[in-house]
Design an enzyme around this catalytic site. Structure first.
Site, PDB file in Angstrom:
ATOM      1  N   LYS A  16     -13.616  63.675 -94.807  1.00 33.36           N
ATOM      2  CA  LYS A  16     -13.620  64.140 -96.005  1.00 33.36           C
ATOM      3  C   LYS A  16     -12.473  65.157 -96.241  1.00 33.36           C
ATOM      4  O   LYS A  16     -11.745  64.985 -97.283  1.00 33.36           O
ATOM      5  CB  LYS A  16     -14.916  64.703 -96.608  1.00 33.36           C
ATOM      6  CG  LYS A  16     -15.815  63.803 -96.502  1.00 33.36           C
ATOM      7  CD  LYS A  16     -17.373  64.449 -97.158  1.00 33.36           C
ATOM      8  CE  LYS A  16     -17.893  65.439 -96.225  1.00 33.36           C
ATOM      9  NZ  LYS A  16     -18.352  65.091 -94.836  1.00 33.36           N
ATOM     10  N   ARG A  92     -25.483  67.276-102.026  1.00 31.44           N
ATOM     11  CA  ARG A  92     -25.709  66.945-100.701  1.00 31.44           C
ATOM     12  C   ARG A  92     -27.249  66.695-100.734  1.00 31.44           C
ATOM     13  O   ARG A  92     -27.953  66.111 -99.672  1.00 31.44           O
ATOM     14  CB  ARG A  92     -25.417  67.938 -99.593  1.00 31.44           C
ATOM     15  CG  ARG A  92     -24.143  67.771 -98.815  1.00 31.44           C
ATOM     16  CD  ARG A  92     -24.229  69.100 -98.060  1.00 31.44           C
ATOM     17  NE  ARG A  92     -23.682  69.068 -96.437  1.00 31.44           N
ATOM     18  CZ  ARG A  92     -22.456  69.231 -96.252  1.00 31.44           C
ATOM     19  NH1 ARG A  92     -21.498  69.594 -97.226  1.00 31.44           N
ATOM     20  NH2 ARG A  92     -21.947  69.147 -95.153  1.00 31.44           N
ATOM     21  N   ARG A 126     -13.175  68.208 -83.107  1.00 31.01           N
ATOM     22  CA  ARG A 126     -12.414  68.735 -84.068  1.00 31.01           C
ATOM     23  C   ARG A 126     -12.024  70.410 -83.734  1.00 31.01           C
ATOM     24  O   ARG A 126     -12.809  71.117 -83.184  1.00 31.01           O
ATOM     25  CB  ARG A 126     -13.314  68.841 -85.336  1.00 31.01           C
ATOM     26  CG  ARG A 126     -12.632  69.655 -86.564  1.00 31.01           C
ATOM     27  CD  ARG A 126     -13.330  69.457 -87.701  1.00 31.01           C
ATOM     28  NE  ARG A 126     -14.783  69.614 -87.835  1.00 31.01           N
ATOM     29  CZ  ARG A 126     -15.532  69.140 -89.007  1.00 31.01           C
ATOM     30  NH1 ARG A 126     -15.017  68.429 -90.057  1.00 31.01           N
ATOM     31  NH2 ARG A 126     -16.715  69.454 -88.925  1.00 31.01           N
ATOM     32  N   ARG A 159     -15.528  74.803 -84.622  1.00 36.28           N
ATOM     33  CA  ARG A 159     -16.528  75.356 -85.528  1.00 36.28           C
ATOM     34  C   ARG A 159     -17.563  75.720 -84.787  1.00 36.28           C
ATOM     35  O   ARG A 159     -18.211  74.560 -84.166  1.00 36.28           O
ATOM     36  CB  ARG A 159     -16.658  74.471 -86.569  1.00 36.28           C
ATOM     37  CG  ARG A 159     -15.684  74.805 -87.648  1.00 36.28           C
ATOM     38  CD  ARG A 159     -15.717  73.783 -88.830  1.00 36.28           C
ATOM     39  NE  ARG A 159     -16.955  73.315 -89.173  1.00 36.28           N
ATOM     40  CZ  ARG A 159     -17.226  72.549 -90.474  1.00 36.28           C
ATOM     41  NH1 ARG A 159     -15.996  71.826 -91.096  1.00 36.28           N
ATOM     42  NH2 ARG A 159     -18.313  72.045 -90.760  1.00 36.28           N
ATOM     43  N   ARG A 170     -26.950  67.992 -88.001  1.00 38.15           N
ATOM     44  CA  ARG A 170     -26.193  68.024 -89.246  1.00 38.15           C
ATOM     45  C   ARG A 170     -26.422  66.125 -89.428  1.00 38.15           C
ATOM     46  O   ARG A 170     -26.407  66.219 -90.790  1.00 38.15           O
ATOM     47  CB  ARG A 170     -24.847  68.200 -88.996  1.00 38.15           C
ATOM     48  CG  ARG A 170     -24.830  69.827 -88.999  1.00 38.15           C
ATOM     49  CD  ARG A 170     -23.525  70.304 -88.513  1.00 38.15           C
ATOM     50  NE  ARG A 170     -22.309  69.955 -89.450  1.00 38.15           N
ATOM     51  CZ  ARG A 170     -21.041  69.842 -89.160  1.00 38.15           C
ATOM     52  NH1 ARG A 170     -20.800  69.987 -87.782  1.00 38.15           N
ATOM     53  NH2 ARG A 170     -20.187  69.495 -90.008  1.00 38.15           N
TER      54      ARG A 170
HETATM   55  P1  ADP Z   1     -15.109  65.788 -92.742  1.00 43.93           P
HETATM   56  O1  ADP Z   1     -14.299  66.844 -93.597  1.00 43.93           O
HETATM   57  O2  ADP Z   1     -15.934  64.798 -93.251  1.00 43.93           O
HETATM   58  O3  ADP Z   1     -16.273  66.534 -92.104  1.00 43.93           O
HETATM   59  P2  ADP Z   1     -12.672  65.915 -91.376  1.00 43.93           P
HETATM   60  O4  ADP Z   1     -11.663  65.595 -92.104  1.00 43.93           O
HETATM   61  O5  ADP Z   1     -12.665  67.546 -90.901  1.00 43.93           O
HETATM   62  O6  ADP Z   1     -14.446  65.604 -91.599  1.00 43.93           O
HETATM   63  O7  ADP Z   1     -12.479  65.215 -89.831  1.00 43.93           O
HETATM   64  C1  ADP Z   1     -13.315  65.335 -88.774  1.00 43.93           C
HETATM   65  C2  ADP Z   1     -12.533  64.995 -87.560  1.00 43.93           C
HETATM   66  O8  ADP Z   1     -11.909  63.939 -87.304  1.00 43.93           O
HETATM   67  C3  ADP Z   1     -11.317  66.016 -87.308  1.00 43.93           C
HETATM   68  O9  ADP Z   1     -11.153  66.691 -86.274  1.00 43.93           O
HETATM   69  C4  ADP Z   1     -10.183  65.126 -87.902  1.00 43.93           C
HETATM   70  O10 ADP Z   1      -8.791  65.492 -87.314  1.00 43.93           O
HETATM   71  C5  ADP Z   1     -10.523  63.872 -87.312  1.00 43.93           C
HETATM   72  N1  ADP Z   1     -10.137  62.744 -88.116  1.00 43.93           N
HETATM   73  C6  ADP Z   1     -10.370  62.563 -89.665  1.00 43.93           C
HETATM   74  N2  ADP Z   1      -9.782  61.431 -89.841  1.00 43.93           N
HETATM   75  C7  ADP Z   1      -9.900  60.424 -88.913  1.00 43.93           C
HETATM   76  C8  ADP Z   1      -9.484  59.017 -88.687  1.00 43.93           C
HETATM   77  N3  ADP Z   1      -9.280  58.272 -89.715  1.00 43.93           N
HETATM   78  N4  ADP Z   1      -9.378  58.767 -87.426  1.00 43.93           N
HETATM   79  C9  ADP Z   1      -9.500  59.537 -86.205  1.00 43.93           C
HETATM   80  N5  ADP Z   1      -9.821  61.143 -86.450  1.00 43.93           N
HETATM   81  C10 ADP Z   1      -9.957  61.255 -87.946  1.00 43.93           C
HETATM   82  P1  AMP Z   2     -19.112  71.304 -94.273  1.00 37.15           P
HETATM   83  O1  AMP Z   2     -17.886  71.766 -94.096  1.00 37.15           O
HETATM   84  O2  AMP Z   2     -19.028  70.363 -95.613  1.00 37.15           O
HETATM   85  O3  AMP Z   2     -19.405  70.142 -93.138  1.00 37.15           O
HETATM   86  O4  AMP Z   2     -20.370  72.194 -94.450  1.00 37.15           O
HETATM   87  C1  AMP Z   2     -20.455  73.128 -93.524  1.00 37.15           C
HETATM   88  C2  AMP Z   2     -21.873  73.721 -93.684  1.00 37.15           C
HETATM   89  O5  AMP Z   2     -22.021  74.483 -94.906  1.00 37.15           O
HETATM   90  C3  AMP Z   2     -22.856  72.471 -94.013  1.00 37.15           C
HETATM   91  O6  AMP Z   2     -23.602  72.372 -92.763  1.00 37.15           O
HETATM   92  C4  AMP Z   2     -24.058  73.465 -94.842  1.00 37.15           C
HETATM   93  O7  AMP Z   2     -24.647  74.337 -93.996  1.00 37.15           O
HETATM   94  C5  AMP Z   2     -22.978  74.140 -95.716  1.00 37.15           C
HETATM   95  N1  AMP Z   2     -22.875  73.463 -97.140  1.00 37.15           N
HETATM   96  C6  AMP Z   2     -21.744  73.127 -97.300  1.00 37.15           C
HETATM   97  N2  AMP Z   2     -21.865  72.367 -98.487  1.00 37.15           N
HETATM   98  C7  AMP Z   2     -23.314  72.545 -98.911  1.00 37.15           C
HETATM   99  C8  AMP Z   2     -23.909  71.841 -99.986  1.00 37.15           C
HETATM  100  N3  AMP Z   2     -23.383  71.063-100.917  1.00 37.15           N
HETATM  101  N4  AMP Z   2     -25.122  71.987-100.001  1.00 37.15           N
HETATM  102  C9  AMP Z   2     -25.904  72.769 -99.059  1.00 37.15           C
HETATM  103  N5  AMP Z   2     -25.297  73.503 -97.912  1.00 37.15           N
HETATM  104  C10 AMP Z   2     -23.847  73.196 -97.752  1.00 37.15           C
END
Ligand code: ADP
Ligand code: AMP
Length: 217
Positions: A16, A92, A126, A159, A170
């Protein structure tokens, strides 16, 4: 045309954040990420609410959702300032869907479909820049120099909630609380499913086409 209102959904690690950066640039909207907002305010004192933890970090590090009363207020303030948005990480749960309906009117809800095994691999690998927030992956998108951000030279870190045990929790929380949100938007006709397992460029090409279709329609 009014400013695009785009929601992007998907399990943790679905891509995302990676794709939201493209969407924000291409469609000239703000990237509103509740996760980023909490990371920037993780030690905010919420002790007066009498919740399980006294800061957002308590919930985040346990892999739990931060309670709605805290997140809804953060969301309202972020959307108030936005000229169009791509909303990442919200809603969420079904109560958040209801709250979003009261403050915004999304044009489309994109859903990045990614298998659970792939999610775990993506999350545990990541790495994030401590200075500018750029995201990398140790195998799929490594920086030129290990541990150093290509964009700004900042240090990369893992993270706290990307540790294997927290990742498991999660994904469980996602299954129990967020999957019903996907079903809800499917029922209302706003949901567009996109295969999230290709390369980032392949996913972006599909997403862009899906958004253009949705905004024209
Ligand atoms: P989210 O925001 O949904 O938690 P991220 O965009 O942070 O996910 O992506 C999670 C991890 O996967 C990051 O380390 C990113 O570099 C990697 N990633 C994102 N998209 C892809 C893809 N299409 N193929 C492989 N790795 C990806
Ligand atoms: P994310 O970066 O989206 O993976 O969010 C990291 C963490 O932030 C989540 O695991 C939750 O603890 C908190 N968080 C982010 N967005 C929300 C939401 N919409 N509702 C509740 N907790 C959230």
């Amino acid at each position: 045309m009014s400013d695009p209102e785009i929601v992007i959904m998907g399990a943790p690690g679905a891509g995302k954040g990676t794709q939201s950066d493209h969407i924000a640039e291409e469609f000239d909207v703000d990237h509103v990420s509740t996760g980023d907002a909490f990371r920037a305010n993780k030690d905010m004192d919420i002790s007066d609410l009498g919740l399980e933890y006294d800061t957002p970090a308590g919930f985040m590090d346990a892999g739990e959702l931060v309670p709605d009363e805290v997140v809804n207020e953060i969301l309202r303030a972020a959307l108030e300032d936005a000229d169009g948005y791509v909303l990442d990480g919200y809603p969420r749960n079904l109560a958040q869907v209801e709250y979003l309906d009261s403050v915004a009117d999304p044009d489309v809800v994109l859903y990045l479909e990614v298998d659970e095994d792939v999610l775990t691999e993506r999350l545990t690998g990541r790495r994030v820049c401590s200075e500018c927030g750029a995201t990398y992956h140790v195998d799929f998108d490594p920086p030129e120099e290990e541990g150093v951000c290509d964009v700004c030279g900042g240090d990369l870190y893992q993270r706290e909630d990307d540790q294997p045990d927290t990742v498991k929790e999660r994904i469980r929380v996602y299954r129990d609380e967020t999957a019903p949100v996907v079903d809800h938007y499917d029922d209302t006709g706003l949901l567009v499913r996109v295969d999230g397992e290709g390369t980032p460029d392949e996913v972006w090409a599909d997403l862009r086409a899906a958004i253009e279709d949705a905004l024209e329609g």
